[in-house]
Write a protein that holds these residues in place. Structure first.
Motif, PDB file in Angstrom:
ATOM      1  N   ARG A  25      -6.798   0.607   0.357  1.00 50.29           N
ATOM      2  CA  ARG A  25      -6.513   0.052   1.680  1.00 50.29           C
ATOM      3  C   ARG A  25      -7.471  -1.088   2.014  1.00 50.29           C
ATOM      4  O   ARG A  25      -7.099  -2.047   2.669  1.00 50.29           O
ATOM      5  N   THR A  26      -8.701  -0.982   1.550  1.00 52.35           N
ATOM      6  CA  THR A  26      -9.647  -2.073   1.802  1.00 52.35           C
ATOM      7  C   THR A  26      -9.066  -3.368   1.225  1.00 52.35           C
ATOM      8  O   THR A  26      -9.048  -4.409   1.882  1.00 52.35           O
ATOM      9  N   THR A  48     -15.295  -4.645  -2.214  1.00 55.07           N
ATOM     10  CA  THR A  48     -14.247  -5.530  -1.689  1.00 55.07           C
ATOM     11  C   THR A  48     -14.482  -5.977  -0.241  1.00 55.07           C
ATOM     12  O   THR A  48     -13.990  -7.026   0.164  1.00 55.07           O
ATOM     13  N   ALA A  49     -15.207  -5.160   0.512  1.00 59.46           N
ATOM     14  CA  ALA A  49     -15.361  -5.459   1.951  1.00 59.46           C
ATOM     15  C   ALA A  49     -16.140  -6.758   2.175  1.00 59.46           C
ATOM     16  O   ALA A  49     -16.841  -7.239   1.279  1.00 59.46           O
ATOM     17  N   ASP A  50     -16.012  -7.317   3.363  1.00 62.34           N
ATOM     18  CA  ASP A  50     -16.781  -8.520   3.725  1.00 62.34           C
ATOM     19  C   ASP A  50     -18.223  -8.150   4.039  1.00 62.34           C
ATOM     20  O   ASP A  50     -19.139  -8.903   3.762  1.00 62.34           O
ATOM     21  N   ILE A  51     -18.382  -6.989   4.685  1.00 67.77           N
ATOM     22  CA  ILE A  51     -19.725  -6.467   4.939  1.00 67.77           C
ATOM     23  C   ILE A  51     -19.714  -4.991   4.534  1.00 67.77           C
ATOM     24  O   ILE A  51     -18.846  -4.231   4.967  1.00 67.77           O
ATOM     25  N   LEU A 108       0.862  -1.177   0.000  1.00 73.79           N
ATOM     26  CA  LEU A 108       0.000   0.000   0.000  1.00 73.79           C
ATOM     27  C   LEU A 108       0.899   1.227   0.000  1.00 73.79           C
ATOM     28  O   LEU A 108       1.828   1.312   0.783  1.00 73.79           O
ATOM     29  N   PHE A 109       0.621   2.183  -0.891  1.00 74.54           N
ATOM     30  CA  PHE A 109       1.565   3.275  -1.052  1.00 74.54           C
ATOM     31  C   PHE A 109       1.051   4.626  -0.568  1.00 74.54           C
ATOM     32  O   PHE A 109       1.773   5.599  -0.542  1.00 74.54           O
ATOM     33  N   SER A 110      -0.220   4.695  -0.152  1.00 74.15           N
ATOM     34  CA  SER A 110      -0.717   5.960   0.384  1.00 74.15           C
ATOM     35  C   SER A 110      -0.374   6.035   1.870  1.00 74.15           C
ATOM     36  O   SER A 110       0.052   5.047   2.482  1.00 74.15           O
ATOM     37  N   GLU A 111      -0.582   7.207   2.444  1.00 72.32           N
ATOM     38  CA  GLU A 111      -0.300   7.388   3.872  1.00 72.32           C
ATOM     39  C   GLU A 111      -1.220   6.519   4.748  1.00 72.32           C
ATOM     40  O   GLU A 111      -0.977   6.350   5.944  1.00 72.32           O
ATOM     41  N   ARG A 112      -2.260   5.986   4.121  1.00 73.19           N
ATOM     42  CA  ARG A 112      -3.161   5.086   4.834  1.00 73.19           C
ATOM     43  C   ARG A 112      -2.437   3.798   5.248  1.00 73.19           C
ATOM     44  O   ARG A 112      -2.984   2.983   5.994  1.00 73.19           O
TER      45      ARG A 112
END
Ligand code: ATP
Ligand code: MG
Length: 258
Positions: free
Chosen positions: A170-171, A195-198, A143-147
Protein backbone atom coordinates in the motif's frame (compact mmCIF):
# COMPACT_ATOMS: atom_id res chain seq x y z
CA UNK A 1 -10.43 -18.66 28.92
CA UNK A 2 -10.12 -15.72 31.27
CA UNK A 3 -6.80 -15.39 33.00
CA UNK A 4 -5.12 -12.55 34.80
CA UNK A 5 -1.76 -11.03 34.10
CA UNK A 6 0.36 -9.74 36.91
CA UNK A 7 3.73 -8.26 36.06
CA UNK A 8 6.07 -7.62 39.00
CA UNK A 9 6.78 -3.88 39.04
CA UNK A 10 10.51 -4.42 39.30
CA UNK A 11 10.64 -6.86 36.41
CA UNK A 12 13.41 -5.63 34.11
CA UNK A 13 11.16 -6.05 31.04
CA UNK A 14 7.99 -4.69 32.70
CA UNK A 15 7.39 -2.00 30.08
CA UNK A 16 7.70 -4.38 27.16
CA UNK A 17 5.48 -6.96 28.89
CA UNK A 18 2.81 -4.35 29.62
CA UNK A 19 2.70 -3.46 25.94
CA UNK A 20 2.30 -7.12 24.98
CA UNK A 21 -0.62 -7.46 27.39
CA UNK A 22 -2.27 -4.38 25.91
CA UNK A 23 -2.11 -6.05 22.51
CA UNK A 24 -3.40 -9.41 23.80
CA UNK A 25 -6.36 -7.65 25.44
CA UNK A 26 -7.02 -5.68 22.25
CA UNK A 27 -6.94 -8.91 20.25
CA UNK A 28 -9.71 -10.25 22.46
CA UNK A 29 -11.72 -7.13 21.74
CA UNK A 30 -11.26 -7.69 17.98
CA UNK A 31 -9.18 -4.54 17.67
CA UNK A 32 -5.91 -6.34 16.88
CA UNK A 33 -5.65 -9.19 14.36
CA UNK A 34 -3.77 -12.33 15.42
CA UNK A 35 -1.20 -11.50 12.74
CA UNK A 36 -0.83 -8.11 14.39
CA UNK A 37 0.61 -9.85 17.46
CA UNK A 38 3.27 -11.43 15.25
CA UNK A 39 4.01 -8.13 13.50
CA UNK A 40 4.61 -6.61 16.93
CA UNK A 41 7.26 -9.26 17.59
CA UNK A 42 9.19 -8.17 14.52
CA UNK A 43 8.94 -4.59 15.70
CA UNK A 44 10.26 -5.55 19.14
CA UNK A 45 13.30 -7.25 17.60
CA UNK A 46 14.27 -4.08 15.75
CA UNK A 47 13.55 -1.98 18.85
CA UNK A 48 16.24 -4.01 20.64
CA UNK A 49 18.74 -2.98 17.99
CA UNK A 50 18.22 0.73 18.71
CA UNK A 51 18.23 0.22 22.50
CA UNK A 52 14.46 0.78 22.87
CA UNK A 53 14.81 4.55 22.76
CA UNK A 54 14.34 7.35 20.25
CA UNK A 55 17.63 7.72 18.38
CA UNK A 56 18.71 11.08 16.85
CA UNK A 57 17.82 10.24 13.20
CA UNK A 58 14.33 9.15 14.32
CA UNK A 59 13.83 12.47 16.05
CA UNK A 60 14.96 14.34 12.91
CA UNK A 61 12.48 12.30 10.84
CA UNK A 62 9.72 13.01 13.36
CA UNK A 63 10.34 16.77 13.09
CA UNK A 64 10.33 16.62 9.27
CA UNK A 65 7.08 14.62 9.44
CA UNK A 66 5.40 17.28 11.57
CA UNK A 67 6.60 19.99 9.19
CA UNK A 68 5.01 18.06 6.29
CA UNK A 69 1.75 17.55 8.19
CA UNK A 70 1.57 21.25 9.13
CA UNK A 71 2.21 22.39 5.56
CA UNK A 72 -0.27 19.87 4.06
CA UNK A 73 -3.65 20.93 2.72
CA UNK A 74 -5.32 17.64 3.60
CA UNK A 75 -3.29 15.54 6.01
CA UNK A 76 -4.79 12.21 7.12
CA UNK A 77 -3.73 9.71 9.79
CA UNK A 78 -4.26 6.07 8.88
CA UNK A 79 -5.04 3.81 11.84
CA UNK A 80 -4.67 0.03 12.03
CA UNK A 81 -5.39 -2.35 14.90
CA UNK A 82 -1.98 -2.19 16.61
CA UNK A 83 -1.95 1.61 16.50
CA UNK A 84 -5.43 1.82 18.01
CA UNK A 85 -4.46 -0.67 20.72
CA UNK A 86 -1.16 0.94 21.69
CA UNK A 87 -1.77 4.71 21.47
CA UNK A 88 -5.54 5.39 21.26
CA UNK A 89 -5.63 8.54 23.38
CA UNK A 90 -2.46 9.93 21.84
CA UNK A 91 -3.45 9.36 18.21
CA UNK A 92 -6.78 11.14 18.84
CA UNK A 93 -4.92 14.07 20.43
CA UNK A 94 -2.48 14.29 17.53
CA UNK A 95 -5.32 14.16 15.02
CA UNK A 96 -6.99 17.15 16.70
CA UNK A 97 -3.75 19.12 17.04
CA UNK A 98 -2.88 18.67 13.37
CA UNK A 99 -6.42 18.89 12.10
CA UNK A 100 -5.82 15.56 10.39
CA UNK A 101 -8.75 13.10 10.38
CA UNK A 102 -8.33 9.50 11.52
CA UNK A 103 -9.11 6.80 8.97
CA UNK A 104 -9.29 3.10 9.79
CA UNK A 105 -7.40 0.97 7.30
CA UNK A 106 -6.88 -2.75 7.88
CA UNK A 107 -5.04 -5.54 6.12
CA UNK A 108 -7.34 -8.10 7.75
CA UNK A 109 -10.51 -6.06 7.30
CA UNK A 110 -13.78 -7.26 8.76
CA UNK A 111 -16.78 -5.12 9.61
CA UNK A 112 -16.55 -6.37 13.19
CA UNK A 113 -12.94 -5.14 13.54
CA UNK A 114 -13.70 -1.80 11.88
CA UNK A 115 -16.59 -1.20 14.25
CA UNK A 116 -14.55 -2.31 17.29
CA UNK A 117 -11.71 0.08 16.41
CA UNK A 118 -14.11 2.93 15.70
CA UNK A 119 -15.84 2.44 19.05
CA UNK A 120 -12.44 2.29 20.78
CA UNK A 121 -11.28 5.57 19.18
CA UNK A 122 -14.58 7.31 19.98
CA UNK A 123 -14.20 6.13 23.57
CA UNK A 124 -10.78 7.78 23.61
CA UNK A 125 -12.12 11.14 22.50
CA UNK A 126 -12.34 11.01 18.69
CA UNK A 127 -15.17 13.07 17.17
CA UNK A 128 -15.13 11.33 13.81
CA UNK A 129 -13.56 8.17 12.39
CA UNK A 130 -13.33 7.73 8.62
CA UNK A 131 -13.01 4.57 6.52
CA UNK A 132 -15.69 2.43 8.17
CA UNK A 133 -18.08 0.21 6.15
CA UNK A 134 -19.61 1.84 3.08
CA UNK A 135 -17.62 5.01 3.74
CA UNK A 136 -14.49 3.26 2.47
CA UNK A 137 -16.00 3.43 -1.00
CA UNK A 138 -12.97 4.33 -3.11
CA UNK A 139 -10.35 1.88 -4.34
CA UNK A 140 -6.61 2.47 -4.55
CA UNK A 141 -5.61 1.29 -8.05
CA UNK A 142 -3.31 -1.74 -8.46
CA UNK A 143 -3.70 -2.82 -4.86
CA UNK A 144 -5.26 -6.18 -4.14
CA UNK A 145 -5.34 -6.44 -0.34
CA UNK A 146 -8.22 -5.15 1.76
CA UNK A 147 -5.98 -2.17 2.47
CA UNK A 148 -7.10 -0.84 -0.96
CA UNK A 149 -10.45 0.44 0.31
CA UNK A 150 -10.29 4.08 1.35
CA UNK A 151 -12.61 6.93 2.28
CA UNK A 152 -13.18 9.69 -0.32
CA UNK A 153 -13.25 12.17 2.58
CA UNK A 154 -9.93 10.85 3.90
CA UNK A 155 -6.97 9.04 2.38
CA UNK A 156 -8.39 9.15 -1.17
CA UNK A 157 -8.27 12.93 -1.31
CA UNK A 158 -5.36 13.48 1.10
CA UNK A 159 -2.06 15.02 0.03
CA UNK A 160 -0.06 13.79 3.05
CA UNK A 161 -0.75 10.45 4.74
CA UNK A 162 0.76 9.26 8.02
CA UNK A 163 0.92 5.47 7.94
CA UNK A 164 2.03 3.76 11.15
CA UNK A 165 2.88 0.05 10.76
CA UNK A 166 1.96 -0.02 7.10
CA UNK A 167 2.21 -2.78 4.52
CA UNK A 168 4.72 -2.27 1.72
CA UNK A 169 2.24 -2.83 -1.12
CA UNK A 170 0.00 0.00 0.00
CA UNK A 171 2.89 2.36 0.65
CA UNK A 172 3.93 1.84 -2.97
CA UNK A 173 0.36 2.26 -4.22
CA UNK A 174 -0.12 5.48 -2.23
CA UNK A 175 3.13 6.83 -3.68
CA UNK A 176 1.92 5.98 -7.20
CA UNK A 177 -1.25 8.00 -6.46
CA UNK A 178 1.02 10.98 -5.77
CA UNK A 179 0.63 11.04 -1.99
CA UNK A 180 3.40 12.19 0.33
CA UNK A 181 3.81 9.21 2.65
CA UNK A 182 5.14 9.33 6.22
CA UNK A 183 5.82 5.89 7.70
CA UNK A 184 6.42 4.78 11.28
CA UNK A 185 8.26 1.48 11.12
CA UNK A 186 10.88 -0.04 13.41
CA UNK A 187 12.29 -2.04 10.51
CA UNK A 188 14.44 0.27 8.34
CA UNK A 189 14.67 -2.50 5.72
CA UNK A 190 10.93 -3.06 5.13
CA UNK A 191 9.46 -2.06 1.78
CA UNK A 192 7.41 0.55 3.62
CA UNK A 193 10.51 2.07 5.22
CA UNK A 194 12.35 2.07 1.91
CA UNK A 195 9.47 3.55 -0.13
CA UNK A 196 8.06 6.27 2.12
CA UNK A 197 9.01 9.95 1.75
CA UNK A 198 9.75 10.14 5.46
CA UNK A 199 10.46 7.05 7.55
CA UNK A 200 10.44 7.29 11.32
CA UNK A 201 12.34 4.26 12.63
CA UNK A 202 11.02 4.24 16.17
CA UNK A 203 8.38 2.55 18.28
CA UNK A 204 4.90 3.99 17.84
CA UNK A 205 4.53 4.17 21.63
CA UNK A 206 7.33 6.79 21.62
CA UNK A 207 6.63 8.43 18.25
CA UNK A 208 3.09 9.66 18.84
CA UNK A 209 3.83 11.33 22.22
CA UNK A 210 6.92 12.91 20.60
CA UNK A 211 4.78 14.12 17.71
CA UNK A 212 2.32 15.75 20.12
CA UNK A 213 5.12 17.66 21.89
CA UNK A 214 6.80 18.70 18.63
CA UNK A 215 3.53 19.80 17.01
CA UNK A 216 2.79 22.15 19.91
CA UNK A 217 6.19 23.77 19.39
CA UNK A 218 6.30 23.77 15.60
CA UNK A 219 2.74 25.05 15.15
CA UNK A 220 4.07 28.49 16.03
CA UNK A 221 6.68 28.49 13.25
CA UNK A 222 6.12 30.39 9.99
CA UNK A 223 5.40 28.28 6.85
CA UNK A 224 8.76 29.25 5.33
CA UNK A 225 10.61 27.77 8.29
CA UNK A 226 8.56 24.55 8.08
CA UNK A 227 9.37 24.27 4.37
CA UNK A 228 13.05 24.71 5.13
CA UNK A 229 12.98 21.85 7.67
CA UNK A 230 11.26 19.63 5.13
CA UNK A 231 13.62 20.48 2.24
CA UNK A 232 16.68 19.82 4.38
CA UNK A 233 15.44 16.33 5.26
CA UNK A 234 16.79 13.48 3.14
CA UNK A 235 15.12 10.11 3.80
CA UNK A 236 17.81 7.99 2.12
CA UNK A 237 20.51 9.63 4.22
CA UNK A 238 18.37 9.30 7.34
CA UNK A 239 17.92 5.56 6.77
CA UNK A 240 21.68 5.32 6.28
CA UNK A 241 22.17 6.98 9.70
CA UNK A 242 19.66 4.60 11.31
CA UNK A 243 21.35 1.50 9.88
CA UNK A 244 24.79 2.86 10.82
CA UNK A 245 23.52 3.41 14.37
CA UNK A 246 22.37 -0.21 14.55
CA UNK A 247 25.65 -1.51 13.11
CA UNK A 248 27.77 0.53 15.53
CA UNK A 249 25.69 -0.55 18.48
CA UNK A 250 26.02 -4.20 17.49
CA UNK A 251 29.79 -3.75 17.02
CA UNK A 252 30.10 -2.26 20.52
CA UNK A 253 28.13 -5.17 21.95
CA UNK A 254 30.23 -7.68 20.04
CA UNK A 255 33.42 -6.13 21.45
CA UNK A 256 32.00 -6.42 24.98
CA UNK A 257 31.56 -10.14 24.37
CA UNK A 258 35.00 -10.64 22.92
P1 ATP B 1 6.59 -4.43 4.29
O1 ATP B 1 5.23 -4.91 3.93
O2 ATP B 1 6.69 -2.94 4.43
O3 ATP B 1 7.69 -4.99 3.44
P2 ATP B 1 6.67 -6.43 6.36
O4 ATP B 1 5.77 -7.24 5.48
O5 ATP B 1 7.99 -6.95 6.73
O6 ATP B 1 6.90 -4.97 5.77
P3 ATP B 1 4.35 -5.85 7.91
O7 ATP B 1 3.81 -6.96 8.73
O8 ATP B 1 3.71 -5.53 6.62
O9 ATP B 1 5.92 -6.09 7.72
O10 ATP B 1 4.37 -4.51 8.76
C1 ATP B 1 4.59 -4.47 10.11
C2 ATP B 1 5.75 -3.56 10.38
O11 ATP B 1 5.48 -2.83 11.55
C3 ATP B 1 7.06 -4.32 10.62
O12 ATP B 1 8.08 -3.81 9.80
C4 ATP B 1 7.40 -4.05 12.08
O13 ATP B 1 8.78 -3.85 12.27
C5 ATP B 1 6.64 -2.76 12.35
N1 ATP B 1 6.20 -2.59 13.76
C6 ATP B 1 5.59 -3.50 14.56
N2 ATP B 1 5.31 -2.99 15.77
C7 ATP B 1 5.75 -1.70 15.75
C8 ATP B 1 5.73 -0.64 16.68
N3 ATP B 1 5.23 -0.80 17.91
N4 ATP B 1 6.25 0.55 16.31
C9 ATP B 1 6.78 0.72 15.07
N5 ATP B 1 6.82 -0.24 14.14
C10 ATP B 1 6.32 -1.44 14.46
MG1 MG C 1 3.97 -6.44 4.62
Amino acid sequence: MIYHFKIPKNHPRAESLKIRIKLIKAERRNIVAKAGLIAHGRGEAFDYLIGEKTIPPALAATKAAIAAMLIANRPVISVNGNTAALVPKEIVKLSKLLNAPLEINLFFRTRKREEAIKKWLLKHGADEVLGVGENASMIIPELFSERRRVDPKGIYSADVVLVPLEDGDRTLALKKMGKFVIAIDLNPLSRTAQTADITIVDNIVRVIPNMIKITKRMKKLPKEKLKEILIKFDNKKNLFYVLSYMINRLKEMAIKNE
